[in-house]
Write a protein that holds these residues in place. Structure first.
Motif, PDB file in Angstrom:
ATOM      1  N   VAL A 172       0.836  -1.205   0.000  1.00 24.73           N
ATOM      2  CA  VAL A 172       0.000   0.000   0.000  1.00 24.73           C
ATOM      3  C   VAL A 172       0.867   1.250   0.000  1.00 24.73           C
ATOM      4  O   VAL A 172       0.590   2.231  -0.710  1.00 24.73           O
ATOM      5  CB  VAL A 172      -0.944  -0.013   1.217  1.00 24.73           C
ATOM      6  CG1 VAL A 172      -1.665   1.322   1.350  1.00 24.73           C
ATOM      7  CG2 VAL A 172      -1.955  -1.140   1.091  1.00 24.73           C
ATOM      8  N   SER A 173       1.941   1.236   0.802  1.00 18.44           N
ATOM      9  CA  SER A 173       2.834   2.392   0.866  1.00 18.44           C
ATOM     10  C   SER A 173       3.528   2.630  -0.475  1.00 18.44           C
ATOM     11  O   SER A 173       3.649   3.774  -0.930  1.00 18.44           O
ATOM     12  CB  SER A 173       3.873   2.162   1.973  1.00 18.44           C
ATOM     13  OG  SER A 173       4.721   3.284   2.102  1.00 18.44           O
ATOM     14  N   LEU A 174       3.969   1.549  -1.127  1.00 18.42           N
ATOM     15  CA  LEU A 174       4.647   1.684  -2.418  1.00 18.42           C
ATOM     16  C   LEU A 174       3.672   2.023  -3.534  1.00 18.42           C
ATOM     17  O   LEU A 174       4.016   2.753  -4.468  1.00 18.42           O
ATOM     18  CB  LEU A 174       5.384   0.385  -2.754  1.00 18.42           C
ATOM     19  CG  LEU A 174       6.623   0.057  -1.918  1.00 18.42           C
ATOM     20  CD1 LEU A 174       7.101  -1.352  -2.195  1.00 18.42           C
ATOM     21  CD2 LEU A 174       7.742   1.058  -2.213  1.00 18.42           C
ATOM     22  N   SER A 204       8.694   4.574   1.607  1.00 24.00           N
ATOM     23  CA  SER A 204       7.952   3.363   1.963  1.00 24.00           C
ATOM     24  C   SER A 204       8.179   2.937   3.410  1.00 24.00           C
ATOM     25  O   SER A 204       7.549   1.983   3.870  1.00 24.00           O
ATOM     26  CB  SER A 204       8.360   2.209   1.034  1.00 24.00           C
ATOM     27  OG  SER A 204       9.730   1.848   1.244  1.00 24.00           O
ATOM     28  N   LEU A 205       9.044   3.645   4.126  1.00 21.95           N
ATOM     29  CA  LEU A 205       9.349   3.249   5.498  1.00 21.95           C
ATOM     30  C   LEU A 205       8.140   3.295   6.439  1.00 21.95           C
ATOM     31  O   LEU A 205       8.051   2.465   7.350  1.00 21.95           O
ATOM     32  CB  LEU A 205      10.487   4.116   6.049  1.00 21.95           C
ATOM     33  CG  LEU A 205      11.885   3.728   5.567  1.00 21.95           C
ATOM     34  CD1 LEU A 205      12.929   4.660   6.151  1.00 21.95           C
ATOM     35  CD2 LEU A 205      12.212   2.288   5.922  1.00 21.95           C
ATOM     36  N   PRO A 206       7.199   4.224   6.289  1.00 22.79           N
ATOM     37  CA  PRO A 206       5.995   4.132   7.132  1.00 22.79           C
ATOM     38  C   PRO A 206       5.267   2.803   6.976  1.00 22.79           C
ATOM     39  O   PRO A 206       4.794   2.223   7.957  1.00 22.79           O
ATOM     40  CB  PRO A 206       5.148   5.309   6.655  1.00 22.79           C
ATOM     41  CG  PRO A 206       6.144   6.297   6.171  1.00 22.79           C
ATOM     42  CD  PRO A 206       7.227   5.488   5.528  1.00 22.79           C
ATOM     43  N   GLY A 207       5.178   2.305   5.740  1.00 25.79           N
ATOM     44  CA  GLY A 207       4.573   0.995   5.522  1.00 25.79           C
ATOM     45  C   GLY A 207       5.395  -0.113   6.132  1.00 25.79           C
ATOM     46  O   GLY A 207       4.848  -1.086   6.670  1.00 25.79           O
ATOM     47  N   VAL A 208       6.711   0.016   6.055  1.00 21.08           N
ATOM     48  CA  VAL A 208       7.599  -0.972   6.673  1.00 21.08           C
ATOM     49  C   VAL A 208       7.385  -1.003   8.179  1.00 21.08           C
ATOM     50  O   VAL A 208       7.265  -2.087   8.788  1.00 21.08           O
ATOM     51  CB  VAL A 208       9.074  -0.656   6.339  1.00 21.08           C
ATOM     52  CG1 VAL A 208      10.014  -1.530   7.166  1.00 21.08           C
ATOM     53  CG2 VAL A 208       9.332  -0.865   4.856  1.00 21.08           C
ATOM     54  N   MET A 209       7.331   0.161   8.804  1.00 17.90           N
ATOM     55  CA  MET A 209       7.139   0.212  10.246  1.00 17.90           C
ATOM     56  C   MET A 209       5.760  -0.313  10.640  1.00 17.90           C
ATOM     57  O   MET A 209       5.602  -0.963  11.676  1.00 17.90           O
ATOM     58  CB  MET A 209       7.305   1.649  10.744  1.00 17.90           C
ATOM     59  CG  MET A 209       8.716   2.193  10.584  1.00 17.90           C
ATOM     60  SD  MET A 209       9.966   1.117  11.317  1.00 17.90           S
ATOM     61  CE  MET A 209       9.390   0.990  13.003  1.00 17.90           C
ATOM     62  N   THR A 210       4.759  -0.040   9.805  1.00 11.14           N
ATOM     63  CA  THR A 210       3.427  -0.571  10.081  1.00 11.14           C
ATOM     64  C   THR A 210       3.447  -2.092  10.053  1.00 11.14           C
ATOM     65  O   THR A 210       2.890  -2.753  10.940  1.00 11.14           O
ATOM     66  CB  THR A 210       2.412  -0.045   9.053  1.00 11.14           C
ATOM     67  OG1 THR A 210       2.371   1.377   9.126  1.00 11.14           O
ATOM     68  CG2 THR A 210       1.031  -0.610   9.322  1.00 11.14           C
ATOM     69  N   ILE A 279      10.696   9.172  10.791  1.00 13.16           N
ATOM     70  CA  ILE A 279      11.010   8.879   9.397  1.00 13.16           C
ATOM     71  C   ILE A 279      10.150   9.705   8.460  1.00 13.16           C
ATOM     72  O   ILE A 279      10.614  10.277   7.479  1.00 13.16           O
ATOM     73  CB  ILE A 279      10.806   7.374   9.123  1.00 13.16           C
ATOM     74  CG1 ILE A 279      11.880   6.548   9.853  1.00 13.16           C
ATOM     75  CG2 ILE A 279      10.877   7.075   7.627  1.00 13.16           C
ATOM     76  CD1 ILE A 279      11.626   5.067   9.819  1.00 13.16           C
ATOM     77  N   ALA A 280       8.844   9.775   8.800  1.00 11.62           N
ATOM     78  CA  ALA A 280       7.907  10.416   7.877  1.00 11.62           C
ATOM     79  C   ALA A 280       7.900  11.932   8.002  1.00 11.62           C
ATOM     80  O   ALA A 280       7.378  12.611   7.123  1.00 11.62           O
ATOM     81  CB  ALA A 280       6.500   9.872   8.140  1.00 11.62           C
ATOM     82  N   GLN A 284       1.529  12.043   7.400  1.00 11.09           N
ATOM     83  CA  GLN A 284       0.667  11.262   8.284  1.00 11.09           C
ATOM     84  C   GLN A 284       1.083   9.806   8.245  1.00 11.09           C
ATOM     85  O   GLN A 284       1.315   9.249   7.183  1.00 11.09           O
ATOM     86  CB  GLN A 284      -0.793  11.386   7.876  1.00 11.09           C
ATOM     87  CG  GLN A 284      -1.737  10.629   8.797  1.00 11.09           C
ATOM     88  CD  GLN A 284      -3.183  10.824   8.411  1.00 11.09           C
ATOM     89  OE1 GLN A 284      -3.482  11.552   7.456  1.00 11.09           O
ATOM     90  NE2 GLN A 284      -4.063  10.160   9.117  1.00 11.09           N
ATOM     91  N   VAL A 285       1.179   9.191   9.407  1.00 15.59           N
ATOM     92  CA  VAL A 285       1.569   7.786   9.515  1.00 15.59           C
ATOM     93  C   VAL A 285       0.538   7.071  10.363  1.00 15.59           C
ATOM     94  O   VAL A 285       0.239   7.495  11.479  1.00 15.59           O
ATOM     95  CB  VAL A 285       2.964   7.643  10.166  1.00 15.59           C
ATOM     96  CG1 VAL A 285       3.310   6.169  10.284  1.00 15.59           C
ATOM     97  CG2 VAL A 285       4.005   8.350   9.333  1.00 15.59           C
TER      98      VAL A 285
END
Length: 288
Positions: A172-174, A204-210, A279-280, A284-285
């Motif tokens: 989703v992030s990518l 894409s790091l917010p998606g990684v952290m999620t 990171i972001a 919004q994360v």
């Protein structure tokens, strides 16, 4: 007039929010309060809970140190292995795959969830048992290889079971990534590898952290995979809770472990949110 309008809006908002608040209070807050009360009690002679006020149960937590150790080691390792496997898959689905087949490929990622985790774990029990992969290895000269009932088997089951939960947030992030940024990077002379590390990966790091937070939190309470693939030799906290509540009937000690687990989960979530916000930046994360 304005006061009446604001009051009406407030009442409408309260009416809309009230069912969700009641649900959370009844099914989340009240059980946790009951667990907290049990954790400072004592085990009744016949098992169960006996009213008291003592922190002896928390002082006895080292008695289950093996379960805590296995959980706090294998859960993060499993999460990072999931990440290593999931990121290339998510990257291919979001960036490289043809839009014509993207929905089909994403559906294939979700398909394992259509089958019970119990059934899939039993399948791995056969594959890792004496008639599965060890038997094939024995045929080519690698004798007496034991995979089942080891930490490696549990780790393999964890990665298999939770991989889709890591893929989807990253995908989703990518998928929301602005392709013009990639084109701009290429126009400025950046090589694909430089573009990936300077543009794609940071965004894409917010998606990684999620994904890491989601998988790690679920793994901290995992019971089924260690029970079946660990064979009673690789205990997680979830296995310890089942033993204490259903077999030993030591509800206060089990509640103390459960309270400690909740504290660990909240701690992990707060760390993940803090890292994601750093990171972001101002973006919004959402971790949950």
């Amino acid at each position: 007039m304005a006061l009446a309008l604001n009051t009406k809006r407030g009442m409408v908002t309260a009416a809309l929010v009230a069912p969700a608040v009641a649900w959370l209070f009844i099914f989340l807050v009240l059980p946790f309060i009951a667990m907290l009360v049990f954790s400072v009690g004592e085990r009744a002679p016949e098992g169960g809970y006996q009213p008291a006020f003592t922190f002896a149960q928390f002082a006895n937590l080292p008695a289950r140190s093996a379960a805590f150790r296995n959980t706090l080691i294998l859960a993060p390792i499993g999460s990072f292995v999931c990440l290593i496997v999931a990121y290339p898959v998510a990257y291919y689905l979001a960036v490289k795959a043809s839009p014509r087949y993207r929905l089909l490929l994403v559906s294939l990622v979700v398909v394992p969830f259509w089958t019970s985790l119990l059934v899939r774990t039993y399948a791995w029990m056969y594959l890792l048992g004496s008639r599965g992969i060890p038997h094939l290895l024995g045929m080519i000269g690698f004798e007496d290889v034991r995979i089942l009932n080891t930490p490696g088997a549990v780790l393999l089951g964890i990665v298999y079971g939770y991989l889709p939960l890591m893929i989807m947030p990253i995908y989703v992030s990518l998928e929301k990534l602005d392709r013009r940024l990639l084109e701009a990077s290429a126009d400025l002379g950046a090589k694909p590898v430089s573009t990936f590390f300077s543009v794609t990966l940071p965004l894409s790091l917010p998606g990684v952290m999620t994904g890491l937070a989601l998988v790690t939190i679920l793994l901290l309470g995992e019971y089924l995979i260690p029970q079946l693939l660990g064979g009673g030799k690789v205990f997680f906290i979830g296995n310890a809770l089942v033993d204490l509540f259903l077999q030993s009937r030591n509800w206060p000690f089990g509640s103390a472990i459960a309270v400690t687990l909740v504290v660990v989960v909240v701690f992990v979530l707060l760390i993940a949110m803090r890292i994601a916000w750093k990171i972001a930046g101002t973006r919004q994360v959402d971790l949950v």
